[in-house]
Write a protein that holds these residues in place. Structure first.
Motif, PDB file in Angstrom:
ATOM      1  N   ILE A   1      -2.167   3.896  -3.909  1.00 39.88           N
ATOM      2  CA  ILE A   1      -1.709   2.865  -4.839  1.00 39.88           C
ATOM      3  C   ILE A   1      -1.884   1.534  -4.112  1.00 39.88           C
ATOM      4  N   LEU A   2      -2.677   0.652  -4.674  1.00 38.92           N
ATOM      5  CA  LEU A   2      -2.958  -0.648  -4.078  1.00 38.92           C
ATOM      6  C   LEU A   2      -2.248  -1.706  -4.919  1.00 38.92           C
ATOM      7  N   GLY A   3      -1.267  -2.380  -4.331  1.00 39.46           N
ATOM      8  CA  GLY A   3      -0.475  -3.330  -5.091  1.00 39.46           C
ATOM      9  C   GLY A   3      -1.166  -4.657  -5.318  1.00 39.46           C
TER      10      GLY A   3
ATOM     11  N   GLU B   1     -15.622   7.758  -5.383  1.00 38.81           N
ATOM     12  CA  GLU B   1     -15.533   7.592  -6.828  1.00 38.81           C
ATOM     13  C   GLU B   1     -14.076   7.322  -7.140  1.00 38.81           C
ATOM     14  N   ALA B   2     -13.796   6.326  -7.957  1.00 40.51           N
ATOM     15  CA  ALA B   2     -12.412   6.001  -8.288  1.00 40.51           C
ATOM     16  C   ALA B   2     -11.801   7.158  -9.039  1.00 40.51           C
TER      17      ALA B   2
ATOM     18  N   VAL C   1      -2.842  -3.917  -9.726  1.00 45.23           N
ATOM     19  CA  VAL C   1      -2.367  -2.645  -9.178  1.00 45.23           C
ATOM     20  C   VAL C   1      -3.376  -1.562  -9.544  1.00 45.23           C
ATOM     21  N   GLN C   2      -3.835  -0.815  -8.537  1.00 46.46           N
ATOM     22  CA  GLN C   2      -4.810   0.252  -8.765  1.00 46.46           C
ATOM     23  C   GLN C   2      -4.283   1.572  -8.209  1.00 46.46           C
TER      24      GLN C   2
ATOM     25  N   ILE D   1       0.849  -1.193   0.000  1.00 40.67           N
ATOM     26  CA  ILE D   1       0.000   0.000   0.000  1.00 40.67           C
ATOM     27  C   ILE D   1       0.886   1.244   0.000  1.00 40.67           C
ATOM     28  N   SER D   2       0.496   2.253  -0.778  1.00 42.75           N
ATOM     29  CA  SER D   2       1.096   3.583  -0.686  1.00 42.75           C
ATOM     30  C   SER D   2      -0.032   4.596  -0.608  1.00 42.75           C
ATOM     31  N   ALA D   3       0.036   5.515   0.380  1.00 40.86           N
ATOM     32  CA  ALA D   3      -0.998   6.541   0.557  1.00 40.86           C
ATOM     33  C   ALA D   3      -0.330   7.874   0.849  1.00 40.86           C
TER      34      ALA D   3
END
Length: 276
Positions: free
Chosen positions: A238-240, A274-275, A263-264, A206-208
């Motif tokens: 960022i979701l790995g 909302e994405a 990865v999102q 995870i990166s936030a």
């Protein structure tokens, strides 16, 4: 006269420099029999970026945070432990910056409801009703035996002859309890962006970070781990391994079709989910 070896010949040869990050990933991919397209399909990292990384070109990754994520996902796809490669990437660039600790975050599940206070108004109304009923019964049954007065004082009289008509209860009904909120985190502040995520299986990198670029968190969470991030304007994620994450944004569950290993990159502001 024989000529011996020169002193330079006896010196130990310098150790060979280990292969670069890109070379290690390239050899592992070839050894696993995987093509660029197959690695891209399992990591959601575009083929040109994978090719550039195998040539130790990280400029196409878009920054150190994204480059670390790409290295992790590619290493896992080709069967390598990503930790040594990420550590080497950081050491070659002067070390990894220490993350700024986030401010105390709001977590609605820790809020305890206030204890319900006694309803003194209802108690007073009940006492007044009892006194009025007793006085009214005394006026209507002035000539009756004391035995009947005792019975009414204890409760409503039965169907015996001369009994008084029971007085209707005037007790104020207790206030109805409010319906529980549909949201698991219903009390989040409306003037901030609040994001909470939980790894429900396996693990995920995870990166936030906040809108001003401050890093909230950059690392791996295991199954059962949760993190909450909050900012005045925006939270970037960022979701790995997005398919194993349960995500709440501003108190609402985000319905998604993310897949394990995907990865999102997401951004959320006030009024979402909302994405991004």
């Amino acid at each position: 006269m024989s000529i011996g070896n020169s002193p330079e010949d006896d010196r130990p040869s310098p150790e060979e420099e280990p292969p670069s990050i890109g070379r290690v990933l390239h050899q592992a991919r070839i050894g696993s029999g995987l093509t660029f397209d197959e690695v891209s399909a399992s990591t959601r990292v575009r083929v040109p970026i994978i090719q550039a990384i195998e040539h130790d070109d990280f400029t196409r990754s878009g920054g150190d945070v994204y480059a670390r994520g790409h290295i992790r996902m590619i290493a896992q796809a080709v069967g390598l432990d990503p930790a040594p490669l990420v550590a080497r990437y950081d050491s070659e660039r002067g070390g990894r910056p220490a993350p700024t600790p986030a401010a105390p975050l709001f977590e609605a599940e820790r809020i305890r409801p206030e204890p319900r206070r006694p309803n003194w108004t209802a108690a007073m109304v009940a006492a007044i009703v009892a006194v009025v009923g007793f006085v009214g019964f005394t006026l209507f049954s002035d000539g009756e035996e004391p035995r009947r007065t005792t019975q009414v004082a204890e409760g409503p009289a039965g169907a015996d002859e001369g009994s008084a008509t029971p007085q209707p209860s005037r007790e104020k009904p207790a206030d109805p309890k409010p319906d529980p909120s549909d949201s698991a985190i219903a009390a989040v502040p409306k003037d901030k962006v609040t994001v909470r995520l939980t790894v429900i299986e396996d693990k995920s990198w995870i990166s936030a970070k906040a809108a001003n670029g401050k890093i909230f968190f950059d690392g791996t969470l295991n199954k059962g781990d949760s993190k909450t991030f909050q900012d005045d304007e925006r939270v970037d994620l960022i979701l790995g391994n997005a398919g194993v994450i349960e995500l709440y944004v501003n108190g609402k569950l985000v319905e998604n079709e993310f897949q394990p290993g995907q990865v999102q990159r997401l951004s959320y502001t006030e009024g979402d989910p909302e994405a991004g």
